[in-house]
Design an enzyme around this catalytic site. Structure first.
Site, PDB file in Angstrom:
ATOM      1  N   GLU A 135      15.509   5.290  -4.604  1.00 47.56           N
ATOM      2  CA  GLU A 135      15.118   5.406  -3.256  1.00 47.56           C
ATOM      3  C   GLU A 135      13.691   5.145  -3.371  1.00 47.56           C
ATOM      4  O   GLU A 135      12.813   4.525  -2.296  1.00 47.56           O
ATOM      5  CB  GLU A 135      15.303   7.065  -2.329  1.00 47.56           C
ATOM      6  CG  GLU A 135      14.809   6.653  -0.851  1.00 47.56           C
ATOM      7  CD  GLU A 135      15.099   8.241  -0.350  1.00 47.56           C
ATOM      8  OE1 GLU A 135      14.468   8.971  -0.318  1.00 47.56           O
ATOM      9  OE2 GLU A 135      16.268   8.140   0.538  1.00 47.56           O
TER      10      GLU A 135
ATOM     11  N   LYS B  96      21.151   4.292  10.009  1.00 47.75           N
ATOM     12  CA  LYS B  96      20.970   5.290  11.112  1.00 47.75           C
ATOM     13  C   LYS B  96      20.960   4.915  12.537  1.00 47.75           C
ATOM     14  O   LYS B  96      21.524   5.321  13.257  1.00 47.75           O
ATOM     15  CB  LYS B  96      19.659   5.965  10.651  1.00 47.75           C
ATOM     16  CG  LYS B  96      19.422   7.024   9.468  1.00 47.75           C
ATOM     17  CD  LYS B  96      18.053   7.719   9.328  1.00 47.75           C
ATOM     18  CE  LYS B  96      17.942   8.182   8.118  1.00 47.75           C
ATOM     19  NZ  LYS B  96      16.708   8.944   8.018  1.00 47.75           N
TER      20      LYS B  96
ATOM     21  N   HIS C 179      34.268  11.556 -22.216  1.00 44.29           N
ATOM     22  CA  HIS C 179      35.733  11.497 -21.830  1.00 44.29           C
ATOM     23  C   HIS C 179      36.184  10.885 -20.676  1.00 44.29           C
ATOM     24  O   HIS C 179      37.143  10.846 -19.956  1.00 44.29           O
ATOM     25  CB  HIS C 179      36.433  12.981 -21.751  1.00 44.29           C
ATOM     26  CG  HIS C 179      36.230  13.436 -23.081  1.00 44.29           C
ATOM     27  ND1 HIS C 179      37.078  13.274 -24.238  1.00 44.29           N
ATOM     28  CD2 HIS C 179      35.067  14.190 -23.577  1.00 44.29           C
ATOM     29  CE1 HIS C 179      36.316  14.048 -25.336  1.00 44.29           C
ATOM     30  NE2 HIS C 179      35.304  14.623 -24.805  1.00 44.29           N
TER      31      HIS C 179
ATOM     32  N   LYS D 282      12.124  17.906   5.923  1.00 48.57           N
ATOM     33  CA  LYS D 282      10.522  17.408   6.115  1.00 48.57           C
ATOM     34  C   LYS D 282      10.359  17.271   7.669  1.00 48.57           C
ATOM     35  O   LYS D 282       9.493  17.573   8.189  1.00 48.57           O
ATOM     36  CB  LYS D 282      10.253  16.585   5.507  1.00 48.57           C
ATOM     37  CG  LYS D 282       8.925  15.753   5.384  1.00 48.57           C
ATOM     38  CD  LYS D 282       8.594  14.727   4.173  1.00 48.57           C
ATOM     39  CE  LYS D 282       7.066  14.001   4.773  1.00 48.57           C
ATOM     40  NZ  LYS D 282       6.773  12.933   4.008  1.00 48.57           N
TER      41      LYS D 282
ATOM     42  N   GLY E 213       9.716  13.230   0.605  1.00 53.64           N
ATOM     43  CA  GLY E 213      10.788  14.075   0.766  1.00 53.64           C
ATOM     44  C   GLY E 213      11.419  14.330  -0.775  1.00 53.64           C
ATOM     45  O   GLY E 213      11.780  15.363  -1.116  1.00 53.64           O
ATOM     46  N   ARG E 214      11.496  13.146  -1.543  1.00 53.99           N
ATOM     47  CA  ARG E 214      12.067  13.264  -2.774  1.00 53.99           C
ATOM     48  C   ARG E 214      11.292  14.038  -3.781  1.00 53.99           C
ATOM     49  O   ARG E 214      11.461  13.974  -5.022  1.00 53.99           O
ATOM     50  CB  ARG E 214      12.739  11.806  -3.291  1.00 53.99           C
ATOM     51  CG  ARG E 214      11.794  10.953  -3.198  1.00 53.99           C
ATOM     52  CD  ARG E 214      12.572   9.464  -3.191  1.00 53.99           C
ATOM     53  NE  ARG E 214      11.561   8.224  -3.110  1.00 53.99           N
ATOM     54  CZ  ARG E 214      11.261   7.891  -1.716  1.00 53.99           C
ATOM     55  NH1 ARG E 214      11.986   8.533  -0.734  1.00 53.99           N
ATOM     56  NH2 ARG E 214      10.385   6.944  -1.331  1.00 53.99           N
TER      57      ARG E 214
ATOM     58  N   GLU F 110      22.066  14.839   9.953  1.00 49.40           N
ATOM     59  CA  GLU F 110      23.061  15.787   9.295  1.00 49.40           C
ATOM     60  C   GLU F 110      22.537  17.268   9.268  1.00 49.40           C
ATOM     61  O   GLU F 110      23.101  18.030   9.665  1.00 49.40           O
ATOM     62  CB  GLU F 110      23.026  15.261   7.744  1.00 49.40           C
ATOM     63  CG  GLU F 110      23.989  14.151   7.707  1.00 49.40           C
ATOM     64  CD  GLU F 110      23.041  12.797   7.560  1.00 49.40           C
ATOM     65  OE1 GLU F 110      21.723  12.911   8.160  1.00 49.40           O
ATOM     66  OE2 GLU F 110      23.476  11.831   7.300  1.00 49.40           O
TER      67      GLU F 110
HETATM   68  O1  F6P Z   1      17.134   9.122   5.124  1.00 51.96           O
HETATM   69  C1  F6P Z   1      16.513   9.266   3.803  1.00 51.96           C
HETATM   70  C2  F6P Z   1      15.621  10.585   3.986  1.00 51.96           C
HETATM   71  O2  F6P Z   1      14.333  10.309   4.729  1.00 51.96           O
HETATM   72  C3  F6P Z   1      14.963  11.050   2.549  1.00 51.96           C
HETATM   73  O3  F6P Z   1      14.012  10.192   1.920  1.00 51.96           O
HETATM   74  C4  F6P Z   1      14.747  12.387   2.634  1.00 51.96           C
HETATM   75  O4  F6P Z   1      14.810  13.138   1.482  1.00 51.96           O
HETATM   76  C5  F6P Z   1      15.971  12.785   3.260  1.00 51.96           C
HETATM   77  O5  F6P Z   1      16.250  11.769   4.124  1.00 51.96           O
HETATM   78  C6  F6P Z   1      15.946  14.168   4.386  1.00 51.96           C
HETATM   79  O6  F6P Z   1      15.026  14.283   5.208  1.00 51.96           O
HETATM   80  P1  F6P Z   1      14.217  15.531   5.913  1.00 51.96           P
HETATM   81  O7  F6P Z   1      13.605  16.107   4.701  1.00 51.96           O
HETATM   82  O8  F6P Z   1      13.367  14.945   6.739  1.00 51.96           O
HETATM   83  O9  F6P Z   1      15.291  16.094   6.538  1.00 51.96           O
END
Ligand code: F6P
Length: 534
Positions: free
Chosen positions: A362, A503, A393, A217, A276-277, A223
């Site tokens: 979240e 972060k 199990h 987003k 995002g979620r 990452e």
């Molecule tokens: O750090 C949490 C978060 O902002 C989530 O809410 C989101 O889904 C995820 O990181 C990834 O964010 P992006 O889509 O901006 O890479």
């Protein structure tokens, strides 16, 4: 819109809250499911309902008619309906980020007749009307691209690089609907910044046959950007050209500028009013659309839209997301149950617990109300689980006989998948058996090791089959349940400030790993850093 006023009253400031407390201290605490079924022949009918694509049996929960009546009064006093209507009107209910919350708009049909179906508030809102036009333009472009990729015989591997909401939703849905994926396409989801994940995948890929989807987003997430750069470096090192980069990398983001700077020319955008979620319905859903095709994706949206309409218009007493949210509150704030276990008896839904962990925790893992005041009560329970029957199990021992009560949510399919259909009855029998065992227990057993207290609550959701429409409805059901419980708790379910601090600290620590600098750190972090420093 700037004059938006939160229409809610916090749950603990209602009269229903006090009455619920008295009810809990009276009949509520000692409620016994077995006695309740014995006394009420209608209990199954009373506490079960058909919502779009989802049948829900809530009768094995620790509630009776008076409890539900009080909970519904609480919902009304909290202003849940006005708050829900504010979301559907495009009001900026995400107050800390001053954004509307309109993931539901991504599922709305283009020619849906808003004035009669949605009422004045929605029809009058420009945010909604303009948003809908943009949604459908992007959706059409995304589905066209998905079909092109499906028809492209050269591309065999699609790699989605994203994390959190840009990974969990698409990965969960693509796995669930894997039966629809064309045999000549493989989908991979890479999220972790641990190089082992992308590195081991790249060893199996050929650049000319691979399409990378950079899903973020913000297009700034550490990452994802680290993995995106690594994928680009690999592509070029394998002999790929700059022109090839343009054909083999697609960006799914709201940050069009950053994607262009990265060198990507094919970008599908979305909007800041999609959390995002909550984004799998947007351009972030491209890997899903590649897996299940344009028609399948439209059915997924249609299933979710049917649930949107149910949530928006069904009376509270027959509104499944609301009933589930009220149960969540009853268990968390009165019984004090700290977690809920998700038990999808479906291999296809094996990633659902992980997806719901982000969606629920979240969204509702907050300790202050929407105005920033500390909350005197608990919010989101811990969500955890595993596909059945595997969970039986592993950890079901604790759910049956451990000292904590853990409400379980079973999800089962009436029709199994195409593979080895003879096994489906065995799977479903196990789900039914667990729910019944939790409730009935074996309380009269003399040997304590073999004694089961029973009276352990569960809900049981049933889908006709695992198809796009049913799955869309199921996911939307959870989204709205999270909305409704967050509404009752008086919180903003749509920000996530809690992920920021870690972060920031990681950005400070990373260079110290090279230098070994421990200045200003606590002794534990310093000691570990020294051991890790190269
Ligand atoms: O750090 C949490 C978060 O902002 C989530 O809410 C989101 O889904 C995820 O990181 C990834 O964010 P992006 O889509 O901006 O890479």
């Amino acid at each position: 819109m700037s004059g938006y006023h939160d229409p809610r009253t916090r749950c603990d400031r209602t009269s229903a809250w006090a009455r619920l407390r008295a009810h809990y201290e009276g009949a509520g605490r000692g409620f016994d499911l077995r006695a309740a079924f014995a006394q009420d022949a209608e209990r199954f009918e009373r506490f079960s309902q058909q919502a779009p694509h989802v049948f829900a049996d809530l009768s094995k929960n620790l509630i009776d008619a008076p409890t539900e009546t009080l909970l519904l009064e609480l919902a009304r006093e909290c202003g849940l309906e006005a708050y829900r209507d504010a979301m559907f009107a495009g009001a900026p209910i995400n107050n800390t980020e001053r954004r509307a919350v309109m993931h539901w708009l991504l599922r709305k049909p283009e020619h849906f007749s808003a004035p009669t179906q949605y009422g004045k508030a929605l029809a009058a809102t420009d945010t909604v009307a303009n948003g809908l036009r943009e949604v459908h333009a992007t959706l059409d472009a995304m589905l066209t691209l998905a079909e092109q990729v499906r028809a492209d015989e050269v591309i065999t591997d699609i790699v989605n690089i994203g994390i959190g909401g840009s990974d969990l939703g698409p990965a969960m849905v693509a796995k669930a609907l894997d039966e629809l994926r064309p045999g000549n396409k493989r989908l991979h989801f890479v999220s972790n910044v641990d190089g082992m994940e992308l590195g081991s995948l790249l060893r199996q890929l050929r650049p000319e046959r691979t399409l990378f989807l950079i899903a973020s987003k913000t297009f700034t997430t550490l990452e994802t950007m680290t993995n995106a750069h690594a994928a680009r470096d690999w592509f070029l090192a394998q002999g790929g050209s700059q022109d090839g980069l343009r054909r083999h990398f697609v960006a799914l983001t709201t940050n069009l500028e950053a994607a262009a700077q990265f060198g990507i020319t094919t970008t599908l955008g979305f909007w800041d009013w999609v959390g995002g979620r909550y984004s799998l319905w947007s351009a972030i859903g491209l890997p899903i659309a590649i897996a299940i095709g344009a028609q399948g994706f439209r059915e997924l949206l249609a299933g979710a839209h049917a649930m949107d309409e149910h949530f928006r218009s069904a009376p509270l007493a027959a509104n499944l997301p609301v009933r589930l949210a009220l149960l969540d509150l009853w268990y968390r704030n009165f019984h004090g149950f700290a977690s809920r276990s998700m038990a999808p008896y479906s291999h296809g839904l094996r990633r659902l617990p992980a997806y719901l962990q982000q969606l629920e925790m979240e969204s509702n893992g907050k300790g202050v109300d929407a105005q920033g005041a500390p909350l005197p009560y608990a919010t989101a329970p811990v969500i955890w689980g595993e596909a059945g029957s595997n969970g039986q199990h592993a950890f079901f021992q604790m759910i049956h006989q451990g000292p904590d009560t853990v409400p379980v949510e079973f999800i089962a399919l009436r029709e199994g998948g195409r593979d080895l259909p003879g096994q489906h009855p065995r799977l479903v029998a196990n789900a039914l058996a667990q729910a019944r065992a939790l409730m009935m227990g074996r309380p009269d057993e003399e040997d304590g090791h073999r004694r089961f207290s029973g009276n352990r609550p569960s809900s049981f959701l049933l889908l006709e089959r695992l198809d796009p429409a049913s799955l869309g409805a199921l996911i939307a059901l959870y989204e709205h349940r999270v909305f409704a419980s967050g509404a009752l708790w008086g919180i903003n379910s749509f920000d996530q400030w809690g992920v920021e601090l870690g972060k920031t600290i990681a950005r400070d620590l990373e260079p110290r790993l090279a230098t070994g600098d421990t200045e200003g750190l606590d002794a534990s972090t310093a000691g570990l850093l020294q051991r890790l420093a190269s």
